[in-house]
Design a protein around this motif. Structure first.
Motif, PDB file in Angstrom:
ATOM      1  N   GLY A   1      13.557 -12.340   3.072  1.00 19.37           N
ATOM      2  CA  GLY A   1      12.974 -11.985   1.788  1.00 19.37           C
ATOM      3  C   GLY A   1      11.463 -12.045   1.822  1.00 19.37           C
ATOM      4  O   GLY A   1      10.827 -12.399   0.826  1.00 19.37           O
ATOM      5  N   LEU A   2      10.869 -11.663   2.975  1.00 19.69           N
ATOM      6  CA  LEU A   2       9.417 -11.721   3.138  1.00 19.69           C
ATOM      7  C   LEU A   2       8.848 -10.351   3.456  1.00 19.69           C
ATOM      8  O   LEU A   2       9.420  -9.587   4.241  1.00 19.69           O
ATOM      9  N   ARG A   3       7.718 -10.036   2.850  1.00 20.23           N
ATOM     10  CA  ARG A   3       6.959  -8.854   3.225  1.00 20.23           C
ATOM     11  C   ARG A   3       6.243  -9.105   4.546  1.00 20.23           C
ATOM     12  O   ARG A   3       6.093 -10.247   4.975  1.00 20.23           O
ATOM     13  N   PRO A   4       5.735  -8.037   5.193  1.00 23.96           N
ATOM     14  CA  PRO A   4       5.010  -8.236   6.456  1.00 23.96           C
ATOM     15  C   PRO A   4       3.784  -9.137   6.335  1.00 23.96           C
ATOM     16  O   PRO A   4       3.389  -9.765   7.310  1.00 23.96           O
ATOM     17  N   ASP A   5       3.184  -9.205   5.141  1.00 21.93           N
ATOM     18  CA  ASP A   5       2.021 -10.068   4.957  1.00 21.93           C
ATOM     19  C   ASP A   5       2.409 -11.500   4.622  1.00 21.93           C
ATOM     20  O   ASP A   5       1.557 -12.345   4.357  1.00 21.93           O
ATOM     21  N   GLY A   6       3.717 -11.798   4.628  1.00 15.92           N
ATOM     22  CA  GLY A   6       4.193 -13.140   4.360  1.00 15.92           C
ATOM     23  C   GLY A   6       4.488 -13.425   2.906  1.00 15.92           C
ATOM     24  O   GLY A   6       5.000 -14.504   2.582  1.00 15.92           O
TER      25      GLY A   6
END
Length: 308
Positions: free
Chosen positions: A87-92
Motif C-alpha cells: 500500500g505504498l507509492r514509489p515515493d514511500g
C-alpha cells in the motif's frame, strides 16, 4: 451539449463543501516529480495563444528499444508490487484504503501511452479509499536515467485525450453546478515533462438556487444563450483563493469569472483537445495475476500479505 457534459463530467460522489476539504483546492492540482536530478516545479500553464506553435514531435514507438521497454516494465512492476503488497507509492507515501478492504483490493491500473511520446505511462486508479484518500496517479519512466517520475496526481476520475490533454473531475460537487460536474483541464507539456494545469470549470445551474428569489433574479440569463438554465465559469490562475461570495452581495460573482454558455465552453475545450474523442483506457485489476502478467515476478522478499 448533453453528450459533451456526460463525456466530460460523470457524477461520482457527494460530500462536504468543496472549500472545506483537503481533497480539493490548490493541493489537489499540483504535480510531483520523483527524482533528485530534476526540478519538480513545472512552468506556469500557458493559454492557447502562448503555447508553442510547433511542439516537439513525439518519439516514434520504433525508437524505443527492447532493452528500454523491459526496464520500463520492471520499474512499473516494482511500483505495482509495492502498492499491492504494501500500500505504498514509489515515493514511500502510504495509500489509504477503505475500511475492511485489503491494501489494493478493487483498485485498478493501466499501462498505455497517453501523452503521445511513444512510451507507455503507468496509470493508477486508487479509488477504494475514503474520499480524501482517493488518488489518480500517472507515472512515466525515464531511460537510461532509471527514474520513475510522477507526472500527475489528481482525483481518480480522469478522462484522457489522444493529444495529451486530460480532464480530472473534482471530488465533490456541492456548489451550484448541479447537472454539470466541475473539473480541471490539464495539458501534457514535453518541455516540463508533466501535465500542467490549464484551468478549471465550474457552473451555475439555476435549479440549484431557484428557491432563493434573489439568486433567481441574479442568474446571468444574458450569458445563457441556449436557455437551459446552466452557465459555466472557466477558472484560471489562483482562482481557488477568491471568495465564492462576497459579504455585500453574495451573488455578484461566482469565483470571480465571467459566465459563458455551453457552446463557448465546448469551443474552449476543443482549443486544447482538438475535438478528439476520449481514449478508452484498458484498466486491469491491481492484483497478483495482472502484475505478474507484465513479466515482473513477485519479489522474493517478505512482504506483509494483503489484508483480508
Amino acid at each position: 451539449m448533453k453528450h459533451f457534459i456526460w463525456m466530460l463530467c460523470g457524477v461520482f460522489v457527494s460530500g462536504l463543501l468543496l472549500g472545506t476539504l483537503s481533497a480539493c483546492g490548490a493541493d489537489q492540482f499540483s504535480t510531483c516529480v520523483i527524482t533528485t536530478a530534476k526540478s519538480s516545479a513545472p512552468e506556469a500553464a500557458l493559454p492557447p495563444e502562448d503555447l508553442p506553435e510547433d511542439p516537439p514531435d513525439p518519439k516514434p514507438g520504433a525508437a524505443i528499444t527492447a532493452e528500454e521497454d523491459e526496464a520500463r516494465m520492471l520499474a512499473y512492476g516494482k511500483a505495482l508490487w509495492d502498492m499491492y503488497l504494501l500500500g505504498l507509492r514509489p515515493d514511500g507515501e502510504e495509500l489509504e484504503r477503505a475500511s475492511g478492504l485489503g491494501p489494493a483490493e478493487g483498485n485498478q491500473f493501466a499501462i498505455v501511452d497517453v501523452n503521445g511520446d511513444g512510451a507507455e505511462e503507468l496509470i493508477i486508479c486508487w479509488d477504494q479509499a475514503c474520499m480524501a484518500g482517493m488518488q489518480g496517479l500517472v507515472y512515466t519512466y525515464d531511460y537510461p536515467e532509471e527514474e520513475l517520475r510522477l507526472v500527475l496526481s489528481e482525483f481518480p476520475a480522469l478522462t484522457f485525450y489522444e493529444n495529451g490533454t486530460l480532464t480530472a473531475d473534482w471530488s465533490h460537487n456541492q456548489g451550484w453546478a448541479g447537472r454539470f460536474w466541475p473539473c480541471t483541464l490539464y495539458q501534457y507539456r514535453p518541455d516540463s515533462g508533466v501535465y500542467e494545469e490549464v484551468a478549471s470549470v465550474d457552473a451555475w445551474d439555476l435549479e440549484c438556487t431557484r428557491e432563493d428569489e434573489s439568486l433567481t433574479a441574479a442568474f446571468p440569463r444574458e450569458a445563457d444563450a441556449d436557455g437551459d438554465g446552466l452557465v459555466y465559469y472557466i477558472l484560471t490562475g489562483e482562482w481557488y483563493q477568491n471568495p465564492h461570495a462576497s459579504e455585500e452581495d453574495h451573488f455578484a460573482t461566482l469565483w470571480g469569472a465571467d459566465p459563458v454558455d455551453g457552446a463557448a465552453l465546448e469551443d474552449w475545450l476543443n482549443t486544447y483537445t482538438g475535438g478528439a474523442e476520449p481514449l478508452k483506457i484498458p484498466y486491469r485489476p491491481l492484483e497478483e495475476v495482472s502484475i505478474s502478467h507484465l513479466g515482473c515476478p513477485r519479489p522474493e522478499v517478505t512482504y506483509p500479505e494483503p489484508v483480508g
